[in-house]
Write a protein that holds these residues in place. Sequence first.
Motif, PDB file in Angstrom:
ATOM      1  N   SER A  83       0.834  -1.183   0.000  1.00  0.00           N
ATOM      2  CA  SER A  83       0.000   0.000   0.000  1.00  0.00           C
ATOM      3  C   SER A  83       0.868   1.232   0.000  1.00  0.00           C
ATOM      4  CB  SER A  83      -0.912   0.012   1.237  1.00  0.00           C
ATOM      5  OG  SER A  83      -0.147   0.141   2.411  1.00  0.00           O
ATOM      6  N   LEU A  84       0.278   2.322  -0.464  1.00  0.00           N
ATOM      7  CA  LEU A  84       1.042   3.562  -0.494  1.00  0.00           C
ATOM      8  C   LEU A  84       1.356   4.032   0.913  1.00  0.00           C
ATOM      9  CD1 LEU A  84      -0.773   5.526  -3.334  1.00  0.00           C
ATOM     10  CD2 LEU A  84       1.346   4.220  -3.443  1.00  0.00           C
ATOM     11  N   VAL A 133      -2.919  -3.900  -8.805  1.00  0.00           N
ATOM     12  CA  VAL A 133      -2.842  -2.480  -8.461  1.00  0.00           C
ATOM     13  C   VAL A 133      -1.379  -2.058  -8.563  1.00  0.00           C
ATOM     14  CG1 VAL A 133      -3.295  -0.702  -6.738  1.00  0.00           C
ATOM     15  CG2 VAL A 133      -4.806  -2.700  -6.902  1.00  0.00           C
ATOM     16  N   SER A 134      -1.108  -0.992  -9.309  1.00  0.00           N
ATOM     17  CA  SER A 134       0.262  -0.532  -9.525  1.00  0.00           C
ATOM     18  C   SER A 134       0.369   0.965  -9.259  1.00  0.00           C
ATOM     19  CB  SER A 134       0.708  -0.821 -10.966  1.00  0.00           C
ATOM     20  OG  SER A 134       0.589  -2.191 -11.268  1.00  0.00           O
ATOM     21  N   GLU A 135       1.572   1.391  -8.931  1.00  0.00           N
ATOM     22  CA  GLU A 135       1.881   2.806  -8.773  1.00  0.00           C
ATOM     23  C   GLU A 135       2.869   3.211  -9.857  1.00  0.00           C
ATOM     24  OE1 GLU A 135       1.722   6.647  -7.027  1.00  0.00           O
ATOM     25  OE2 GLU A 135       0.486   4.862  -6.748  1.00  0.00           O
ATOM     26  N   HIS A 153       0.669   8.394 -10.357  1.00  0.00           N
ATOM     27  CA  HIS A 153      -0.713   7.976 -10.205  1.00  0.00           C
ATOM     28  C   HIS A 153      -0.780   6.476  -9.961  1.00  0.00           C
ATOM     29  CE1 HIS A 153       0.145   7.245 -14.475  1.00  0.00           C
ATOM     30  NE2 HIS A 153      -0.791   6.294 -14.420  1.00  0.00           N
ATOM     31  N   THR A 154      -1.929   6.045  -9.487  1.00  0.00           N
ATOM     32  CA  THR A 154      -2.203   4.623  -9.279  1.00  0.00           C
ATOM     33  C   THR A 154      -3.057   4.120 -10.435  1.00  0.00           C
ATOM     34  OG1 THR A 154      -2.149   4.908  -6.877  1.00  0.00           O
ATOM     35  CG2 THR A 154      -3.215   2.916  -7.715  1.00  0.00           C
ATOM     36  N   GLN A 156      -5.181   0.461 -11.934  1.00  0.00           N
ATOM     37  CA  GLN A 156      -5.671  -0.878 -11.627  1.00  0.00           C
ATOM     38  C   GLN A 156      -6.116  -1.547 -12.919  1.00  0.00           C
ATOM     39  OE1 GLN A 156      -8.263  -1.187  -8.063  1.00  0.00           O
ATOM     40  NE2 GLN A 156      -8.173   1.055  -7.997  1.00  0.00           N
ATOM     41  N   GLU A 171      -7.499   4.017 -14.807  1.00  0.00           N
ATOM     42  CA  GLU A 171      -6.316   4.854 -14.693  1.00  0.00           C
ATOM     43  C   GLU A 171      -6.699   6.305 -14.915  1.00  0.00           C
ATOM     44  OE1 GLU A 171      -1.652   4.580 -16.103  1.00  0.00           O
ATOM     45  OE2 GLU A 171      -3.202   3.739 -17.401  1.00  0.00           O
ATOM     46  N   ALA A 265       7.179   3.125  -5.853  1.00  0.00           N
ATOM     47  CA  ALA A 265       6.517   3.384  -4.581  1.00  0.00           C
ATOM     48  C   ALA A 265       7.506   3.770  -3.489  1.00  0.00           C
ATOM     49  CB  ALA A 265       5.709   2.156  -4.145  1.00  0.00           C
ATOM     50  N   LEU A 318       1.748  -3.033  -6.454  1.00  0.00           N
ATOM     51  CA  LEU A 318       1.387  -2.912  -5.047  1.00  0.00           C
ATOM     52  C   LEU A 318       0.629  -4.127  -4.532  1.00  0.00           C
ATOM     53  CD1 LEU A 318       0.278   0.838  -4.965  1.00  0.00           C
ATOM     54  CD2 LEU A 318       2.559  -0.145  -4.585  1.00  0.00           C
TER      55      LEU A 318
END
Length: 334
Positions: A83-84, A133-135, A153-154, A156, A171, A265, A318
């Motif tokens: 998680s961020l 989920v990616s950053e 940005h995040t 999915q 996105e 991240a 993530l």
Amino acid sequence: MNAEPPRPTPAEREELARLLPVPADRDLPGRRHQLLKDHLMREVRQHTTTDRTASRPLRRRLALAAVPLAAGAVAAVVLATGSLSDNGPVGAGSPGPTVASGPSAAVLLDRIAVAAASRPAPTIRDDQYVHIVSEVAPTRVSGPNGGLSDKPHTRQIWLSVDGSRPALLWEYGTRQFVDGGDSAPSLNDPTYRYLESLPTDPGGLLTKIYDETEGMGSDPHEQAFTTIGDLLGEQLAPPKVSAALYRAAAKIPGVTVVDRTTDAAGRDGVAVARVYKGKRTEWIFNKDSLHFLGQRSVMVEGTVWGEKGEVIDDIAVLSRTVTDKPGQTSAQAG
């Protein structure tokens, strides 16, 4: 007067259109890749017939229309979390880590393979979705025609387990369903079920990769490394297949270790990397758990795509979960 940077030839532009080598975006499954490739080929041909210079990597970003997501119940199997809030600040990190003088890439990849194989295999139904989920870190790419930048940005993506239903990409606050069409799954357009069918013998798997990607790029070793990176990125592979992919990568010439790097991240890690035409592609792993964190590309030479030291792509994975429907998350389980 400054010398004009070398311009890509028409043949090089065509090659770039086939390869679309930018890691942060190429992780889109192949069906969405094809939609963007068609657009790219039109742009490439336009550039070929004009005096304009292709001055930056052509990114695989989908222009999405905003559509609100509907909430719903979800059954999710959490496969890898992050998680961020607990990963530190988001950033591109240092662009210039040094190649390690310690363990070789083969030794490191074998350790990563052992760790991957030890993880439990999930039980997944055909009607479910793999949710990634990616950053994406902020990037800036310079070039003779200006530059290209991307905001942090995040994003999915939900991928149909058996490929029978459209995928969903969310996105920049918008979403798009993409129908994959009738093409069969392949190394460049895999589903989870397809990945389950891959050989777990590293030698046999690497032979398959070389055979099925023959002619896709000017360098077969780089194409093999790129293909494996795609399968390890915004995807989900069974543990034994993941282990085989890592051991197959160890057999590719030119693979090295970067002893210290940072993902999108802000997480520190160690990387397996390969340099091709002035760009170093890094697969980043947690130094302790050896869990895959993400990928990034760093310019180690100045080219038309960017200056030396620029991080031109940077994406961190993530979480990977399995959901019952697209648009649902593990946080909605209950």
